[in-house]
Design a protein around this motif. Structure first.
Motif, PDB file in Angstrom:
ATOM      1  N   PRO A 368       0.826  -1.205   0.000  1.00  0.00           N
ATOM      2  CA  PRO A 368       0.000   0.000   0.000  1.00  0.00           C
ATOM      3  C   PRO A 368       0.859   1.254   0.000  1.00  0.00           C
ATOM      4  O   PRO A 368       1.983   1.281   0.491  1.00  0.00           O
ATOM      5  CB  PRO A 368      -0.820  -0.125   1.288  1.00  0.00           C
ATOM      6  CG  PRO A 368      -0.829  -1.586   1.591  1.00  0.00           C
ATOM      7  CD  PRO A 368       0.501  -2.099   1.137  1.00  0.00           C
ATOM      8  N   GLY A 369       0.288   2.294  -0.574  1.00  0.00           N
ATOM      9  CA  GLY A 369       0.971   3.574  -0.650  1.00  0.00           C
ATOM     10  C   GLY A 369       0.024   4.653  -1.156  1.00  0.00           C
ATOM     11  O   GLY A 369      -1.202   4.469  -1.204  1.00  0.00           O
ATOM     12  N   ARG A 370       0.553   5.754  -1.548  1.00  0.00           N
ATOM     13  CA  ARG A 370      -0.247   6.856  -2.069  1.00  0.00           C
ATOM     14  C   ARG A 370       0.012   6.936  -3.584  1.00  0.00           C
ATOM     15  O   ARG A 370       1.044   7.440  -4.037  1.00  0.00           O
ATOM     16  CB  ARG A 370       0.105   8.172  -1.375  1.00  0.00           C
ATOM     17  CG  ARG A 370      -0.052   8.081   0.143  1.00  0.00           C
ATOM     18  CD  ARG A 370       0.398   9.349   0.842  1.00  0.00           C
ATOM     19  NE  ARG A 370      -0.589  10.445   0.646  1.00  0.00           N
ATOM     20  CZ  ARG A 370      -0.464  11.623   1.262  1.00  0.00           C
ATOM     21  NH1 ARG A 370       0.588  11.873   2.068  1.00  0.00           N
ATOM     22  NH2 ARG A 370      -1.376  12.554   1.069  1.00  0.00           N
ATOM     23  N   TYR A 371      -0.950   6.409  -4.315  1.00  0.00           N
ATOM     24  CA  TYR A 371      -0.780   6.247  -5.752  1.00  0.00           C
ATOM     25  C   TYR A 371      -1.834   7.089  -6.507  1.00  0.00           C
ATOM     26  O   TYR A 371      -2.840   7.540  -5.926  1.00  0.00           O
ATOM     27  CB  TYR A 371      -0.903   4.787  -6.160  1.00  0.00           C
ATOM     28  CG  TYR A 371      -0.017   3.866  -5.376  1.00  0.00           C
ATOM     29  CD1 TYR A 371       1.374   4.025  -5.370  1.00  0.00           C
ATOM     30  CD2 TYR A 371      -0.560   2.794  -4.643  1.00  0.00           C
ATOM     31  CE1 TYR A 371       2.197   3.169  -4.650  1.00  0.00           C
ATOM     32  CE2 TYR A 371       0.266   1.935  -3.931  1.00  0.00           C
ATOM     33  CZ  TYR A 371       1.633   2.132  -3.939  1.00  0.00           C
ATOM     34  OH  TYR A 371       2.446   1.274  -3.215  1.00  0.00           O
ATOM     35  N   ILE A 372      -1.595   7.234  -7.802  1.00  0.00           N
ATOM     36  CA  ILE A 372      -2.548   7.878  -8.715  1.00  0.00           C
ATOM     37  C   ILE A 372      -2.675   7.007  -9.960  1.00  0.00           C
ATOM     38  O   ILE A 372      -1.694   6.417 -10.424  1.00  0.00           O
ATOM     39  CB  ILE A 372      -2.123   9.314  -9.079  1.00  0.00           C
ATOM     40  CG1 ILE A 372      -3.227  10.014  -9.888  1.00  0.00           C
ATOM     41  CG2 ILE A 372      -0.813   9.310  -9.875  1.00  0.00           C
ATOM     42  CD1 ILE A 372      -2.964  11.499 -10.129  1.00  0.00           C
ATOM     43  N   THR A 373      -3.907   6.918 -10.496  1.00  0.00           N
ATOM     44  CA  THR A 373      -4.181   6.124 -11.694  1.00  0.00           C
ATOM     45  C   THR A 373      -4.979   6.970 -12.675  1.00  0.00           C
ATOM     46  O   THR A 373      -6.015   7.542 -12.317  1.00  0.00           O
ATOM     47  CB  THR A 373      -4.979   4.853 -11.339  1.00  0.00           C
ATOM     48  OG1 THR A 373      -4.230   4.092 -10.390  1.00  0.00           O
ATOM     49  CG2 THR A 373      -5.231   4.020 -12.588  1.00  0.00           C
ATOM     50  N   LEU A 374      -4.471   7.042 -13.900  1.00  0.00           N
ATOM     51  CA  LEU A 374      -5.172   7.738 -14.991  1.00  0.00           C
ATOM     52  C   LEU A 374      -5.702   6.697 -15.967  1.00  0.00           C
ATOM     53  O   LEU A 374      -4.946   5.828 -16.434  1.00  0.00           O
ATOM     54  CB  LEU A 374      -4.232   8.694 -15.736  1.00  0.00           C
ATOM     55  CG  LEU A 374      -3.382   9.650 -14.894  1.00  0.00           C
ATOM     56  CD1 LEU A 374      -2.512  10.518 -15.792  1.00  0.00           C
ATOM     57  CD2 LEU A 374      -4.255  10.508 -14.004  1.00  0.00           C
ATOM     58  N   THR A 375      -6.995   6.782 -16.309  1.00  0.00           N
ATOM     59  CA  THR A 375      -7.610   5.828 -17.245  1.00  0.00           C
ATOM     60  C   THR A 375      -8.255   6.604 -18.398  1.00  0.00           C
ATOM     61  O   THR A 375      -8.836   7.670 -18.199  1.00  0.00           O
ATOM     62  CB  THR A 375      -8.674   4.975 -16.545  1.00  0.00           C
ATOM     63  OG1 THR A 375      -9.752   5.800 -16.125  1.00  0.00           O
ATOM     64  CG2 THR A 375      -8.086   4.247 -15.334  1.00  0.00           C
ATOM     65  N   THR A 376      -8.156   6.011 -19.587  1.00  0.00           N
ATOM     66  CA  THR A 376      -8.784   6.614 -20.767  1.00  0.00           C
ATOM     67  C   THR A 376      -9.050   5.528 -21.800  1.00  0.00           C
ATOM     68  O   THR A 376      -8.612   4.381 -21.649  1.00  0.00           O
ATOM     69  CB  THR A 376      -7.900   7.704 -21.375  1.00  0.00           C
ATOM     70  OG1 THR A 376      -8.633   8.398 -22.378  1.00  0.00           O
ATOM     71  CG2 THR A 376      -6.640   7.121 -21.999  1.00  0.00           C
ATOM     72  N   CYS A 377      -9.760   5.889 -22.867  1.00  0.00           N
ATOM     73  CA  CYS A 377     -10.120   4.921 -23.901  1.00  0.00           C
ATOM     74  C   CYS A 377      -8.976   4.752 -24.895  1.00  0.00           C
ATOM     75  O   CYS A 377      -8.194   5.665 -25.141  1.00  0.00           O
ATOM     76  CB  CYS A 377     -11.372   5.383 -24.650  1.00  0.00           C
ATOM     77  SG  CYS A 377     -12.840   5.538 -23.614  1.00  0.00           S
ATOM     78  N   THR A 378      -8.931   3.581 -25.507  1.00  0.00           N
ATOM     79  CA  THR A 378      -7.958   3.273 -26.544  1.00  0.00           C
ATOM     80  C   THR A 378      -8.526   2.165 -27.419  1.00  0.00           C
ATOM     81  O   THR A 378      -9.305   1.334 -26.922  1.00  0.00           O
ATOM     82  CB  THR A 378      -6.612   2.850 -25.927  1.00  0.00           C
ATOM     83  OG1 THR A 378      -5.622   2.829 -26.937  1.00  0.00           O
ATOM     84  CG2 THR A 378      -6.674   1.494 -25.258  1.00  0.00           C
ATOM     85  N   TRP A 390       0.052   4.766 -14.240  1.00  0.00           N
ATOM     86  CA  TRP A 390       0.166   4.817 -12.779  1.00  0.00           C
ATOM     87  C   TRP A 390       1.286   5.769 -12.365  1.00  0.00           C
ATOM     88  O   TRP A 390       2.271   5.944 -13.094  1.00  0.00           O
ATOM     89  CB  TRP A 390       0.458   3.426 -12.198  1.00  0.00           C
ATOM     90  CG  TRP A 390      -0.701   2.459 -12.320  1.00  0.00           C
ATOM     91  CD1 TRP A 390      -1.848   2.501 -11.642  1.00  0.00           C
ATOM     92  CD2 TRP A 390      -0.755   1.303 -13.154  1.00  0.00           C
ATOM     93  NE1 TRP A 390      -2.671   1.457 -11.986  1.00  0.00           N
ATOM     94  CE2 TRP A 390      -2.016   0.700 -12.919  1.00  0.00           C
ATOM     95  CE3 TRP A 390       0.114   0.724 -14.086  1.00  0.00           C
ATOM     96  CZ2 TRP A 390      -2.416  -0.464 -13.575  1.00  0.00           C
ATOM     97  CZ3 TRP A 390      -0.292  -0.434 -14.719  1.00  0.00           C
ATOM     98  CH2 TRP A 390      -1.544  -1.018 -14.470  1.00  0.00           C
ATOM     99  N   GLY A 391       1.087   6.333 -11.185  1.00  0.00           N
ATOM    100  CA  GLY A 391       2.107   7.215 -10.615  1.00  0.00           C
ATOM    101  C   GLY A 391       2.135   7.088  -9.109  1.00  0.00           C
ATOM    102  O   GLY A 391       1.190   6.598  -8.484  1.00  0.00           O
ATOM    103  N   LYS A 392       3.222   7.565  -8.510  1.00  0.00           N
ATOM    104  CA  LYS A 392       3.415   7.485  -7.060  1.00  0.00           C
ATOM    105  C   LYS A 392       3.693   8.883  -6.520  1.00  0.00           C
ATOM    106  O   LYS A 392       4.463   9.644  -7.112  1.00  0.00           O
ATOM    107  CB  LYS A 392       4.586   6.552  -6.747  1.00  0.00           C
ATOM    108  CG  LYS A 392       4.841   6.342  -5.262  1.00  0.00           C
ATOM    109  CD  LYS A 392       5.987   5.357  -5.042  1.00  0.00           C
ATOM    110  CE  LYS A 392       6.236   5.130  -3.557  1.00  0.00           C
ATOM    111  NZ  LYS A 392       7.344   4.184  -3.329  1.00  0.00           N
ATOM    112  N   MET A 393       3.075   9.197  -5.352  1.00  0.00           N
ATOM    113  CA  MET A 393       3.240  10.519  -4.760  1.00  0.00           C
ATOM    114  C   MET A 393       4.658  10.670  -4.236  1.00  0.00           C
ATOM    115  O   MET A 393       5.184   9.796  -3.541  1.00  0.00           O
ATOM    116  CB  MET A 393       2.240  10.749  -3.620  1.00  0.00           C
ATOM    117  CG  MET A 393       2.290  12.172  -3.038  1.00  0.00           C
ATOM    118  SD  MET A 393       1.146  12.414  -1.661  1.00  0.00           S
ATOM    119  CE  MET A 393      -0.410  12.276  -2.506  1.00  0.00           C
ATOM    120  N   VAL A 394       5.249  11.817  -4.538  1.00  0.00           N
ATOM    121  CA  VAL A 394       6.599  12.113  -4.097  1.00  0.00           C
ATOM    122  C   VAL A 394       6.655  13.371  -3.224  1.00  0.00           C
ATOM    123  O   VAL A 394       7.678  13.598  -2.559  1.00  0.00           O
ATOM    124  CB  VAL A 394       7.540  12.271  -5.299  1.00  0.00           C
ATOM    125  CG1 VAL A 394       7.670  10.946  -6.070  1.00  0.00           C
ATOM    126  CG2 VAL A 394       7.077  13.381  -6.229  1.00  0.00           C
TER     127      VAL A 394
END
Length: 409
Positions: A368-378, A390-394
């Motif tokens: 577990p951590g502090r993450y971010i997820t971006l979703t879009t169509c393709t 995906w990204g991680k908080m810094v």
């Protein structure tokens, strides 16, 4: 003593200065009675004589017509003499042989002179050269016009005049049967009408499709951009007033996302409703039911959002260009949250919700951590699959300390 010299040419024969002994003696000129004129020499036949008209012919009648059956002296049988001619001198007729006829007519049977006598021989042309040419041209025109008339006279109309009259004559009105046939011939067949209808339908369909494509690719972006700017301005005004709602309503904006590499600045709203959020050019937060995810301020969790890749503002169109380490900043009322891009999943089915779990599967995170997820169509312009970033908080930086380095640089 000098004598007056006579003028040159005057009295040459009796002049003492000019005595020519070898000059031939002059023939005495014959004297003619006043009523008789010398006969004219024979004139060769000229075709223009036959074309002369009574208007162009100069007839000089000064003598009386001889008695019937008499011929003038020195004249050829059947010929007519012209007043003022010198035929008597050349033919050797003696003076006083009798009066000559004074009527002249053009050759040709049936033609009559001004005096009323028929012509049976060639006639000497009278008048000047220009007058003779005009008379010849006028005679040719009349001869062509009356070529087929009886007796050679100009009668009736020529072929050109007949054609002109036929062309200007009114057309014969059609009968009822002919009018019906003409109207039936002007009507189009069933095949022609059907082909026109099909062609018009295809043209209409093409125009509608063109308008639809223009609306989707251009107008939706314009409208979504205006609405997104309006929502961003509303969020900033609410922060300035210090309002802190206890819970965000669906479609309510609460944060602003920055992706410096892609030059993206887009408001984040609650929920992923298409009409209320996504189609208005905003990014939606998964916050309902089984798809509910954490907020940026939570100590642990996966802050997951969705956005359009094409049309309606298309904020996530180029997220496939992000590479590990690219910053993604989320601004809220209290702080700036900076994430660094970690990994990407190019394609996955829409039903795969494991990508937004607290520890997303396939992201490379194991705890577990502090993450971010971006979703879009393709792929682009379709919604068959989903692309995941995906990204991680810094860094978490209060707004009171100013913007983070990712936005300042």
């Amino acid at each position: 003593m000098t004598s007056a010299r006579p003028e040159h040419g005057a009295g040459e024969e009796g002049s003492p200065w000019f005595r020519a002994t070898n000059l031939p003696e002059r023939e005495p000129e014959p004297e003619y009675p006043y009523w008789q004129s010398p006969a004219a020499p024979e004139v060769p036949y000229d075709e223009t004589m036959a074309l002369r008209t009574q208007e162009a012919r100069r007839m000089v009648v000064t003598q009386a017509t001889p008695a019937p059956g008499t011929e003038p002296a020195g004249a050829a049988p059947g010929s007519r003499s012209i007043p003022g001619s010198r035929s008597a001198a050349h033919d050797g007729s003696a003076p006083g042989s009798g009066p000559t006829p004074d009527d002249v007519s053009a050759p040709g049977p049936g033609s009559v002179s001004r005096a009323g006598a028929a012509s049976d021989g060639p006639v000497r042309p009278t008048g000047g050269r220009a007058e003779r040419r005009r008379a010849a041209a006028k005679g040719r025109g009349r001869r062509r016009a009356g070529k087929h008339a009886p007796g050679g006279a100009a009668a009736g109309s020529s072929a050109a005049s007949v054609a002109s009259a036929a062309s200007t004559a009114p057309e014969r009105p059609m009968t009822r049967v002919e009018a019906r046939r003409a109207a039936r011939a002007r009507k189009d067949s069933v095949g022609v009408v059907a082909s026109r209808v099909v062609g018009e339908l295809f043209i209409t369909f093409g125009v509608v499709m063109l308008l639809f494509v223009t609306y989707q690719l251009w107008w939706t972006n314009v409208r979504a951009g205006l609405e997104a700017d309006k929502a961003k301005k509303g969020i900033e005004e609410a922060w300035a007033e210090g309002r802190k709602p206890g819970a965000f309503e669906p479609g309510q904006g609460f944060a602003i996302m920055y992706i410096p590499k892609l030059d993206v600045v887009v408001p984040i709203a609650e929920g992923i409703d298409k009409e209320k959020v996504l189609d208005r050019g905003m990014v939606g937060h998964y916050a309902e039911g089984a798809l509910k995810t954490a907020m940026p301020s939570d100590k642990q969790g996966n802050f997951s959002v969705a956005g359009h890749r094409n049309t309606h503002g298309e904020p996530f169109r180029y997220i496939n260009r992000l590479v590990p380490g690219d910053p993604i900043v989320v601004e809220t009322q209290d702080a700036y949250y900076t994430y660094e891009m970690h990994s990407i999943l190019p394609q996955t089915p829409p039903s795969n919700i494991s990508v937004i779990q607290p520890v997303p599967q396939g992201s490379g995170f194991s705890k577990p951590g502090r993450y971010i997820t971006l979703t879009t169509c393709t792929p682009e312009f379709t919604s068959t699959y989903r692309m995941i970033v995906w990204g991680k908080m810094v860094e978490e930086r209060p707004r009171s300390k100013g913007k983070p380095d990712a936005l300042v640089g």
